[in-house]
Design a protein around this motif. Structure first.
Motif, PDB file in Angstrom:
ATOM      1  N   LEU A  27       0.829  -1.217   0.000  1.00  0.00           N
ATOM      2  CA  LEU A  27       0.000   0.000   0.000  1.00  0.00           C
ATOM      3  C   LEU A  27       0.860   1.263   0.000  1.00  0.00           C
ATOM      4  O   LEU A  27       0.464   2.293  -0.523  1.00  0.00           O
ATOM      5  CB  LEU A  27      -0.914   0.027   1.227  1.00  0.00           C
ATOM      6  N   THR A  28       2.032   1.176   0.598  1.00  0.00           N
ATOM      7  CA  THR A  28       2.885   2.363   0.641  1.00  0.00           C
ATOM      8  C   THR A  28       3.694   2.539  -0.645  1.00  0.00           C
ATOM      9  O   THR A  28       4.515   3.434  -0.739  1.00  0.00           O
ATOM     10  CB  THR A  28       3.874   2.325   1.821  1.00  0.00           C
ATOM     11  N   GLN A  91      -5.512   0.329  -4.555  1.00  0.00           N
ATOM     12  CA  GLN A  91      -5.313   1.741  -4.283  1.00  0.00           C
ATOM     13  C   GLN A  91      -4.307   2.348  -5.252  1.00  0.00           C
ATOM     14  O   GLN A  91      -3.298   1.719  -5.577  1.00  0.00           O
ATOM     15  CB  GLN A  91      -4.805   1.875  -2.849  1.00  0.00           C
ATOM     16  N   GLN A  93      -1.280   4.153  -6.783  1.00  0.00           N
ATOM     17  CA  GLN A  93       0.106   4.310  -6.329  1.00  0.00           C
ATOM     18  C   GLN A  93       0.580   3.194  -5.405  1.00  0.00           C
ATOM     19  O   GLN A  93       1.631   3.303  -4.784  1.00  0.00           O
ATOM     20  CB  GLN A  93       0.321   5.660  -5.634  1.00  0.00           C
ATOM     21  N   GLY A 128      15.873  -8.681  -7.293  1.00  0.00           N
ATOM     22  CA  GLY A 128      16.033  -7.740  -8.400  1.00  0.00           C
ATOM     23  C   GLY A 128      14.716  -7.100  -8.819  1.00  0.00           C
ATOM     24  O   GLY A 128      14.696  -6.058  -9.442  1.00  0.00           O
ATOM     25  N   GLU A 129      13.615  -7.766  -8.480  1.00  0.00           N
ATOM     26  CA  GLU A 129      12.312  -7.336  -8.980  1.00  0.00           C
ATOM     27  C   GLU A 129      11.481  -6.603  -7.924  1.00  0.00           C
ATOM     28  O   GLU A 129      10.647  -5.775  -8.249  1.00  0.00           O
ATOM     29  CB  GLU A 129      11.538  -8.585  -9.403  1.00  0.00           C
TER      30      GLU A 129
ATOM     31  N   ARG B 173      15.205  -1.655  -9.471  1.00  0.00           N
ATOM     32  CA  ARG B 173      14.274  -2.780  -9.542  1.00  0.00           C
ATOM     33  C   ARG B 173      13.733  -2.864 -10.957  1.00  0.00           C
ATOM     34  O   ARG B 173      13.295  -1.856 -11.511  1.00  0.00           O
ATOM     35  CB  ARG B 173      13.108  -2.570  -8.579  1.00  0.00           C
ATOM     36  N   ASP B 242       6.064   5.253 -13.640  1.00  0.00           N
ATOM     37  CA  ASP B 242       4.734   4.918 -13.148  1.00  0.00           C
ATOM     38  C   ASP B 242       4.732   4.815 -11.619  1.00  0.00           C
ATOM     39  O   ASP B 242       3.730   5.077 -10.968  1.00  0.00           O
ATOM     40  CB  ASP B 242       4.314   3.579 -13.752  1.00  0.00           C
ATOM     41  N   ILE B 244       6.481   6.470  -9.335  1.00  0.00           N
ATOM     42  CA  ILE B 244       6.875   7.561  -8.444  1.00  0.00           C
ATOM     43  C   ILE B 244       5.839   8.673  -8.461  1.00  0.00           C
ATOM     44  O   ILE B 244       5.115   8.861  -9.415  1.00  0.00           O
ATOM     45  CB  ILE B 244       8.260   8.147  -8.789  1.00  0.00           C
ATOM     46  N   ARG B 245       5.809   9.366  -7.379  1.00  0.00           N
ATOM     47  CA  ARG B 245       4.874  10.461  -7.193  1.00  0.00           C
ATOM     48  C   ARG B 245       5.585  11.742  -7.587  1.00  0.00           C
ATOM     49  O   ARG B 245       6.623  12.083  -7.042  1.00  0.00           O
ATOM     50  CB  ARG B 245       4.533  10.515  -5.706  1.00  0.00           C
ATOM     51  N   ARG B 254      -1.907   6.940   2.933  1.00  0.00           N
ATOM     52  CA  ARG B 254      -1.212   5.746   3.385  1.00  0.00           C
ATOM     53  C   ARG B 254       0.237   5.733   2.957  1.00  0.00           C
ATOM     54  O   ARG B 254       0.953   4.800   3.225  1.00  0.00           O
ATOM     55  CB  ARG B 254      -1.929   4.501   2.835  1.00  0.00           C
ATOM     56  N   ARG B 255       0.601   6.755   2.224  1.00  0.00           N
ATOM     57  CA  ARG B 255       1.950   6.789   1.705  1.00  0.00           C
ATOM     58  C   ARG B 255       2.918   7.015   2.857  1.00  0.00           C
ATOM     59  O   ARG B 255       2.650   7.795   3.751  1.00  0.00           O
ATOM     60  CB  ARG B 255       2.029   7.938   0.715  1.00  0.00           C
ATOM     61  N   ARG B 256       4.050   6.334   2.821  1.00  0.00           N
ATOM     62  CA  ARG B 256       5.065   6.618   3.836  1.00  0.00           C
ATOM     63  C   ARG B 256       5.471   8.068   3.718  1.00  0.00           C
ATOM     64  O   ARG B 256       5.689   8.566   2.633  1.00  0.00           O
ATOM     65  CB  ARG B 256       6.301   5.764   3.586  1.00  0.00           C
TER      66      ARG B 256
END
Lengths: 305, 335
Positions: A27-28, A91, A93, A128-129, B173, B242, B244-245, B254-256
């Motif tokens: 979620l984060t 959600q 992002q 890596g992913e 990543r 995609d 990143i904000r 809920r974002r850190r």
């Protein structure tokens, strides 16, 4: 980072809590893999609500992969394949959340050098992913524990950070069992050292999570008598002393998940919806899970400045 | 029995390419690349520095004797060899690919292996090849036990990723991709054409081509390596942006929360793209001239280079914005 979820006994909420931590991190915005090394256990499918997606992975799960029968284990994209209405509305992002299930009905893993090499291949590929790879290990001193200890001690894994979470309930027996799993003669630390780990480093990478902990202050117990309350307080104090004596005291605890009635009834993810809309789950539970998820990668909770 | 000297016509080429970021903190230099790609002691690694730094391993052959996949359930046994090789672009992107060519017909029995070994990357069917069904079967993926060219590419990839030269510190990543392709002969007099380019699953792409008769199988494979490389680059850069904000605004509920010095979040996410990916875009660099027109199709629609340039511009704009001292920025770009 790899996070290994271990417990000495079943029923400690290891799978359901680690799945919740994976969910919270996704979620984060993190990309998270949940790797089910708890062989033959149907928990993960239930927690993520993916029963039908599990069909079709019978012969492509982690067992088949480690045995060399398939070159890649099946992965289930949770946001896309879950039947859980809240999870389906992924959600904005949030990161990827992928479950790698074991084979249905596949008992313990194959042993041997080939399985170890393939296990390392898998960890490196996931590393890596994904930002975070949660590996759920079966209860007790299983072969899976040995496998991942050997894998993380291997030179190919030298640059891949890993951490251990040991889950236990807040009772006399569970505290002793959890301490034994880590510190006893054939415990995680000793076995790790035998496989080439540095004792201090490995020790420093292990933290405990107390699960299903009744909080004497909670409204759940507001009806208890004075005698009962005094008894609970005394018990709690004695347990804390015991935990400290067993070297699993507060300084090595990453977090505490309060006793959550709905988790006693059903293994599931705790969503914001459960707390805010339907109010079937307690706010404290969700907050505890969010906090532990955050601390997973917060070095200050791992003895590092 | 067919006489040995009249080679039957080739009617189908097929292959699969696996593309991934090399899991190493620093790109490999030419010498290290050559070391990584030395799959055989008896043959040299091809290393070229123009127009970009590129290394390619010698081909390794795998003998196969198994049914070909088909879309109509026909089980056609085939025998021969599959060629596999690995390539490293700018010491950073690793590709392993396997390919073979199927002849129109073959004897209904297995010949001595010597026959197949002098025809590298050629597979002969037992009897007549049901070409279209097999082409569709190859693209769709076969049943367990069918010839799976992807397995051979994957096996080579696994072997290379275990190489001790790699420190397993990927700078970003990313996800590996697979590109599966078939090429059937073009109609008489027609040039090469790209019939289909599909993003099948998250990681799988399928390509169907027509090539004039006489086109070398290795040339088609080289084209597909090039398509796979650029598709992977595009996919990877799209995913970086995609995830990143950007721009000012409140962090999500809920974002850190971002660190007090917000600089590292956007810059930290984009910097690896600048360090390791942006200079790799060079379509057709290794494509034989007569197949180069196939790229034009993708440039028109969906417009690979057009999208790439737009993404690169976005990356640069973001970095420029963050290079302006925050006191002078009108609005603090909180990621």
């Amino acid at each position: 980072m790899l996070v290994f979820a271990a417990s000495d006994k079943g029923g400690t909420g290891r799978s359901v809590t680690s799945a919740n931590l994976a969910y919270q991190r996704a979620l984060t915005g993190d990309h998270v893999a949940y790797v089910d090394f708890d062989f033959g256990s149907p928990t993960a499918a239930a927690v993520f609500d993916v029963p039908s997606a599990m069909r079709g992975t019978e012969e492509q799960g982690l067992h088949s992969y480690l045995e060399g029968e398939v070159t890649e284990p099946a992965g289930i994209d949770i946001w896309r394949q879950t039947e859980h209405p809240v999870l389906r509305a992924r959600q904005n992002q949030s990161g990827r959340l992928v479950l790698y299930p074991g084979d249905v009905g596949g008992g313990e893993f194959a042993t041997g050098e080939d399985a170890l090499e393939r296990c390392i291949d898998l960890f490196l590929r996931l590393h890596g992913e994904f930002d975070l790879v949660v590996v759920d290990l079966s209860a007790g001193r299983s072969y899976a524990v040995d496998l991942v200890l050997a894998a993380t001690a291997h030179p190919r894994m030298r640059n891949v950070p890993y951490r251990w979470l040991v889950f236990h309930r807040w009772t006399h027996q569970h505290v002793i069992a959890a301490a034994g799993l880590v510190h006893k003669e054939n415990g995680i630390v000793r076995s790790g050292v035998d496989r080439g780990h540095d004792e201090e480093t490995l020790q420093g990478n292990i933290r405990f999570v107390r699960a299903a902990v009744p909080d004497p202050e909670s409204p759940l117990w507001s009806q208890v008598s004075h005698a009962q309350e005094a008894w609970m307080q005394a018990c709690n104090k004695a347990l804390r002393r015991l935990a400290a004596d067993q070297r699993i005291g507060d300084s090595v605890v990453l977090g505490t998940v309060p006793l959550e009635p709905i988790l006693q009834w059903r293994e599931q993810l705790i969503t914001e919806d459960d707390v805010l809309s339907t109010q079937i789950a307690n706010k404290e539970t969700l907050e505890a899970l969010e906090e532990i998820a955050r601390r997973l990668t917060d070095d200050s909770h791992w003895g590092r400045p | 029995m067919r006489p040995e000297d009249t080679a039957p016509r080739a009617v189908l080429d097929c292959g699969e390419v696996r593309t991934c970021l090399l899991p190493a903190g620093q790109a490999l230099d030419s010498r290290a690349a050559a070391q990584l790609l030395r799959l055989r002691a008896d043959e040299r690694v091809l290393v070229s520095e123009r127009p970009n730094v590129y290394g390619r391993s010698p081909d390794v052959l795998t003998g196969v004797d198994c049914p070909l996949p088909s879309s109509n359930g026909a089980r056609v046994r085939a025998v021969g060899t599959v060629a596999a090789r690995a390539a490293l672009t700018e010491g950073r992107v690793l590709q392993t690919s396997a390919h073979f060519r199927v002849t129109a017909t073959g004897p209904d029995h297995r010949r001595p292996w010597g026959h197949y070994l002098v025809r590298p990357a050629v597979v002969e069917p037992f009897g007549r090849l049901p070409r279209d069904a097999v082409a569709e079967g190859l693209l769709g993926g076969g049943r367990h036990g069918d010839l799976d060219v992807g397995l051979i590419a994957a096996g080579l990839q696994t072997r290379l990723l275990r190489h001790p030269l790699l420190d397993q510190r990927p700078p970003l990543r990313s996800r590996p991709t697979r590109l599966r392709w078939v090429a059937v002969p073009a109609r008489d007099g027609d040039g090469p054409s790209l019939e289909r380019f599909t993003l099948a699953e998250d990681e799988l792409r399928t390509v169907r081509l027509r090539v004039p008769e006489g086109t070398a199988s290795a040339d088609v494979a080289a084209l597909c390596d090039d398509l796979a490389l650029h598709d992977w680059l595009l996919t990877t850069l799209v995913r970086i942006l995609d995830g990143i904000r950007l721009g000012p605004g409140l962090p999500g509920p809920r974002r850190r929360p971002a660190a007090a010095d917000d600089l590292p979040v956007v810059v930290g996410a984009l910097r690896p793209a600048v360090d390791h990916l942006l200079h790799l875009w060079m379509p057709r660099a290794r494509v034989p001239g007569h197949l180069a027109p196939l790229w034009d199709v993708l440039e028109d629609e969906p417009g690979f280079t057009r999208q790439w340039l737009a993404l690169v511009q976005r990356v640069r704009d973001q970095l420029t914005l963050h290079a302006i001292p925050s006191a002078r920025r009108e609005v603090e770009p909180t990621p």
